[in-house]
Design a protein around this motif. Structure first.
Motif, PDB file in Angstrom:
ATOM      1  N   HIS A 234       2.774  -3.254  -9.217  1.00  0.00           N
ATOM      2  CA  HIS A 234       2.251  -4.402  -8.481  1.00  0.00           C
ATOM      3  C   HIS A 234       2.696  -5.704  -9.155  1.00  0.00           C
ATOM      4  N   ALA A 235       2.466  -6.809  -8.490  1.00  0.00           N
ATOM      5  CA  ALA A 235       2.902  -8.106  -9.021  1.00  0.00           C
ATOM      6  C   ALA A 235       2.286  -8.409 -10.382  1.00  0.00           C
ATOM      7  N   ASP A 236       1.092  -7.881 -10.636  1.00  0.00           N
ATOM      8  CA  ASP A 236       0.443  -8.121 -11.925  1.00  0.00           C
ATOM      9  C   ASP A 236       0.890  -7.133 -13.004  1.00  0.00           C
ATOM     10  N   GLY A 237       1.849  -6.272 -12.675  1.00  0.00           N
ATOM     11  CA  GLY A 237       2.368  -5.308 -13.644  1.00  0.00           C
ATOM     12  C   GLY A 237       1.626  -3.996 -13.679  1.00  0.00           C
ATOM     13  N   SER A 238       0.580  -3.838 -12.892  1.00  0.00           N
ATOM     14  CA  SER A 238      -0.160  -2.579 -12.869  1.00  0.00           C
ATOM     15  C   SER A 238       0.599  -1.556 -12.025  1.00  0.00           C
ATOM     16  N   PRO A 239       0.498  -0.274 -12.368  1.00  0.00           N
ATOM     17  CA  PRO A 239       1.254   0.750 -11.633  1.00  0.00           C
ATOM     18  C   PRO A 239       0.671   1.024 -10.260  1.00  0.00           C
ATOM     19  N   ARG A 240       1.537   1.353  -9.322  1.00  0.00           N
ATOM     20  CA  ARG A 240       1.074   1.785  -8.006  1.00  0.00           C
ATOM     21  C   ARG A 240       0.345   3.120  -8.152  1.00  0.00           C
ATOM     22  N   THR A 241      -0.702   3.293  -7.390  1.00  0.00           N
ATOM     23  CA  THR A 241      -1.553   4.464  -7.544  1.00  0.00           C
ATOM     24  C   THR A 241      -1.372   5.436  -6.394  1.00  0.00           C
ATOM     25  N   ALA A 242      -1.812   6.666  -6.619  1.00  0.00           N
ATOM     26  CA  ALA A 242      -1.694   7.710  -5.604  1.00  0.00           C
ATOM     27  C   ALA A 242      -2.426   7.301  -4.334  1.00  0.00           C
ATOM     28  N   GLY A 243      -1.778   7.508  -3.195  1.00  0.00           N
ATOM     29  CA  GLY A 243      -2.369   7.196  -1.909  1.00  0.00           C
ATOM     30  C   GLY A 243      -2.087   5.808  -1.388  1.00  0.00           C
ATOM     31  N   SER A 244      -1.652   4.904  -2.263  1.00  0.00           N
ATOM     32  CA  SER A 244      -1.336   3.552  -1.802  1.00  0.00           C
ATOM     33  C   SER A 244      -0.022   3.575  -1.019  1.00  0.00           C
ATOM     34  N   LEU A 245       0.127   2.634  -0.082  1.00  0.00           N
ATOM     35  CA  LEU A 245       1.305   2.592   0.766  1.00  0.00           C
ATOM     36  C   LEU A 245       2.477   1.981   0.005  1.00  0.00           C
ATOM     37  N   LEU A 246       3.597   2.665   0.009  1.00  0.00           N
ATOM     38  CA  LEU A 246       4.806   2.166  -0.656  1.00  0.00           C
ATOM     39  C   LEU A 246       5.915   2.041   0.377  1.00  0.00           C
ATOM     40  N   LYS A 247       6.488   0.861   0.486  1.00  0.00           N
ATOM     41  CA  LYS A 247       7.659   0.620   1.314  1.00  0.00           C
ATOM     42  C   LYS A 247       8.851   0.366   0.411  1.00  0.00           C
ATOM     43  N   ASN A 248      10.030   0.751   0.883  1.00  0.00           N
ATOM     44  CA  ASN A 248      11.248   0.571   0.093  1.00  0.00           C
ATOM     45  C   ASN A 248      12.367   0.076   1.012  1.00  0.00           C
ATOM     46  N   PRO A 249      12.299  -1.188   1.411  1.00  0.00           N
ATOM     47  CA  PRO A 249      13.308  -1.709   2.346  1.00  0.00           C
ATOM     48  C   PRO A 249      14.714  -1.703   1.764  1.00  0.00           C
ATOM     49  N   ALA A 250      14.834  -1.855   0.454  1.00  0.00           N
ATOM     50  CA  ALA A 250      16.170  -1.825  -0.148  1.00  0.00           C
ATOM     51  C   ALA A 250      16.810  -0.452   0.032  1.00  0.00           C
ATOM     52  N   TYR A 251      16.012   0.608  -0.111  1.00  0.00           N
ATOM     53  CA  TYR A 251      16.520   1.964   0.086  1.00  0.00           C
ATOM     54  C   TYR A 251      16.917   2.178   1.542  1.00  0.00           C
ATOM     55  N   ALA A 252      16.093   1.674   2.457  1.00  0.00           N
ATOM     56  CA  ALA A 252      16.436   1.783   3.876  1.00  0.00           C
ATOM     57  C   ALA A 252      17.776   1.115   4.167  1.00  0.00           C
ATOM     58  N   ALA A 253      18.009  -0.055   3.574  1.00  0.00           N
ATOM     59  CA  ALA A 253      19.275  -0.758   3.788  1.00  0.00           C
ATOM     60  C   ALA A 253      20.443   0.043   3.220  1.00  0.00           C
ATOM     61  N   THR A 254      20.251   0.659   2.050  1.00  0.00           N
ATOM     62  CA  THR A 254      21.299   1.497   1.467  1.00  0.00           C
ATOM     63  C   THR A 254      21.628   2.659   2.393  1.00  0.00           C
TER      64      THR A 254
END
Length: 621
Positions: A234-254
């Motif tokens: 996250h923006a505050d440096g905390s890790p993303r947790t299980a169940g939270s929504l993750l998008k990866n637009p850079a991967y989609a573009a690749t």
């Protein structure tokens, strides 16, 4: 066939089933095990390659999946769903493998992806077996001591450590291997395979528990790379947790670029330029600033990468022909050796004697692996190659070293004239495995990897870069001579990945119908995991799910013998530990996070199973 699921139905199925080697009868309807708490262990984790990835716990109640037409088993439900949809749309096993890998790189980036490598074993409906080597390569400019120190003048270790430096990153090969597979055996357009992963990357998906665990574990390292931090934290440096929504637009573009322009767009042009820029980066930060030792990869290394079609390594075991991957993988040879050693020296009785002989066979196989197996484009195997190491007469002589009442501890390697080599055991790490059969009888066993969990902690255009070059020996030589698996420009590091196809063997020795497709993640322990699964299928006649649930044992030609710590049948493992200690084994109990995915031919079609230790799923029609 007995149906066993959830927890193992008979305690260790008569101690890992090897009693069946003697033809002893197995109970037709074994009782369910008592509920037993996992055995505790106060022993420290040793520096052996038995637990390269964190365990995920144990899923209960898994059942074998039946299918009449086609079946796919992968390490994540979303990947399995995409694989099945591809097969339903008329795709082949090759089409499904390509689609599955694009999804795994999104939902399981800690284990595999575009920035890593792969080994693929394929059989077509006519019975022709092919293998593709998509293992990463060292840059052409790599030097033998690159993993030891910065330069001959600066003998500090690469900064901030070898894995986090650019020196660990090999030229990725997974996409070229999948391209080669698709060119020969794909039925659907190349671009179609990328659509599901593009949609998932854009819409987002719930972070799986294994990914969340990896992110939390490696948060400090991810902070060194702004793109990795932006994706996984996250923006505050905390890790993303299980169940939270993750998008990866850079991967989609690749993926959109690769769908439109083909695999070549990964190896030339802006994507390749960005990979090289990341490998050659000299400063971390800004969240965790500090110097980075750059790697030697160039755009020419990427442009020159080729996946290599190699001869499969096949060996006979009872009524089966077992086919796997040859060097630079040690998996096919080592699994074949283990099976051959047990055929040459079967246990006198089930129980501890059977387990003792299995781990001693593993010691002997690892002794040869550690001494002789490497990229054969650079260092040949002794004698006539794999055939020499798998020769029944040779294995019979080696099996005579197994003592019925005493562990070898550290076994000697086989001796061959005019071969003086050093030894490199190596500690390998996490991977992912995919097993697929299609309606035409084609099948794929594919094991893919970025090496350690989250690779080098570097992200480019939405995908993780590997740290595969750490699978080379950092020491080019030892007192016994040059190490076969030493680093060299253009060379592929040794692997233990063991994607495996099994065939019935006719009475005249010819190859018959496909019987099973299997493989596992787990670093060097893959060899033990796959060998145990094959023994469970052949000797124990277990179904595809029960075979994957076998308690894990291992030996890597160190003094330690490893028993799984967290299997539900802890009481039987406790008794087995005592029996092995009486034979002189130095037993260590620790997690053994296998991830076996198995497909088995049964009357009327196929049966699939996945490992309860991970998040995978088998699906079919």
């Amino acid at each position: 066939m007995r149906r066993q699921a959830g927890a193992l139905a008979a305690p260790l199925a008569a101690a890992l089933l090897l009693g069946a080697c003697t033809g002893l009868p197995q109970p037709a309807d074994p009782p369910a095990p008592a509920s037993v708490a996992p055995a505790a262990s106060a022993q420290p984790t040793p520096a052996i390659p038995a637990a390269p990835e964190r365990a995920s716990g144990w899923r209960t109640g898994l059942q074998p999946v039946r299918a009449a037409q086609h079946l796919v088993a992968t390490a994540h439900p979303l990947a399995s769903e995409v694989g099945l949809a591809t097969l339903r749309a008329g795709g082949s096993a090759a089409d499904a493998a390509l689609a599955v890998q694009t999804v795994l790189g999104l939902v399981e980036p800690q284990s595999s992806g575009l920035g890593g490598g792969a080994f693929i074993v394929h059989v077509d409906a006519a019975g022709r077996v092919q293998t593709w080597d998509g293992r990463e390569t060292a840059p052409a400019a790599a030097l033998p001591d690159d993993l030891r120190w910065i330069s001959t003048d600066d003998r500090r270790a690469p900064l901030p450590d070898v894995r986090a430096s650019g020196r660990s990153i090999g030229v990725p090969g997974a996409l070229r291997a999948l391209e080669a597979l698709h060119l020969q055996h794909g039925r659907l357009p190349w671009a179609r395979a990328f659509d599901p992963a593009i949609g998932l990357a854009e819409r987002g998906f719930p972070v799986p528990q294994r990914m969340a665990d990896a992110i939390a574990t490696h948060r400090a390292q991810l902070l060194r790379d702004p793109e990795a931090a932006a994706l996984f934290l996250h923006a505050d440096g905390s890790p993303r947790t299980a169940g939270s929504l993750l998008k990866n637009p850079a991967y989609a573009a690749t993926l959109r670029t690769l769908a439109a322009d083909g695999a070549g767009a990964f190896y030339r042009g802006p994507i390749a330029d960005d990979i090289v820029a990341e490998v050659q980066r000299t400063q971390a930060g800004p969240a965790a600033p500090g110097p980075l030792t750059p790697g030697r990869m160039t755009v020419a290394d990427l442009a020159g990468y080729r996946a290599v079609e190699r001869a499969p390594v096949c060996s006979a075991y009872r009524q089966w022909e077992v086919c796997g991957m040859g060097p630079p993988s040690s998996g096919g040879i080592a699994v074949g050796q283990v099976l051959g050693l047990l055929a040459a020296a079967p246990p006198a009785s089930p129980g501890p004697d059977a387990v003792h002989r299995l781990v001693e066979a593993l010691r002997l196989a690892f002794a040869d692996r550690n001494r002789y197996v490497a990229d054969t484009d650079f260092v040949p195997l002794p004698g006539q190659g794999a055939a020499t190491l798998l020769d029944p007469a040779y294995l019979h002589r080696r099996a005579a070293l197994i003592q019925p009442d005493r562990s070898l501890g550290v076994a000697p390697a086989g001796r061959f004239d005019a071969v003086a080599r050093g030894t490199h055991a190596g500690v390998e790490h996490g991977t992912s495995h995919v097993s697929i059969v299609d309606r035409w009888g084609n099948a794929v066993a594919m094991t893919t990897t970025v090496e350690s969990s989250l690779g080098s902690w570097r992200v480019v255009r939405g995908f993780v870069l590997n740290n595969q070059l750490t699978d080379f020996s950092a020491q080019p030589a030892d007192a016994d001579g040059p190490v076969a698996n030493r680093l060299a420009g253009g060379k592929r590091p040794r692997s233990s990945m063991a994607p495996t196809l099994v065939f019935d063997r006719a009475s005249d020795g010819t190859r018959g119908a496909l019987r099973a497709v299997t493989g596992s993640p787990g670093g060097a322990a893959i060899i033990a995991f796959v060998a145990q699964t094959l023994l469970a299928l052949q000797e124990g006649r277990l179904d595809a799910q029960a075979a994957n649930e076998m308690p894990r044992v291992g030996a890597f030609n160190t003094p330690a013998t490893v028993l799984e710590r967290d299997h539900p049948d802890g009481a039987t493992l406790d008794a087995l530990e005592a029996a092995l200690r009486a034979r002189g084994h130095r037993v260590v109990r620790m997690p053994m996070a296998s991830g076996v995915a198995t497909i088995l031919r049964v009357p009327g079609g196929w049966q699939g199973g996945v490992d309860p230790r991970r998040e995978g799923q088998a699906l079919g029609d």
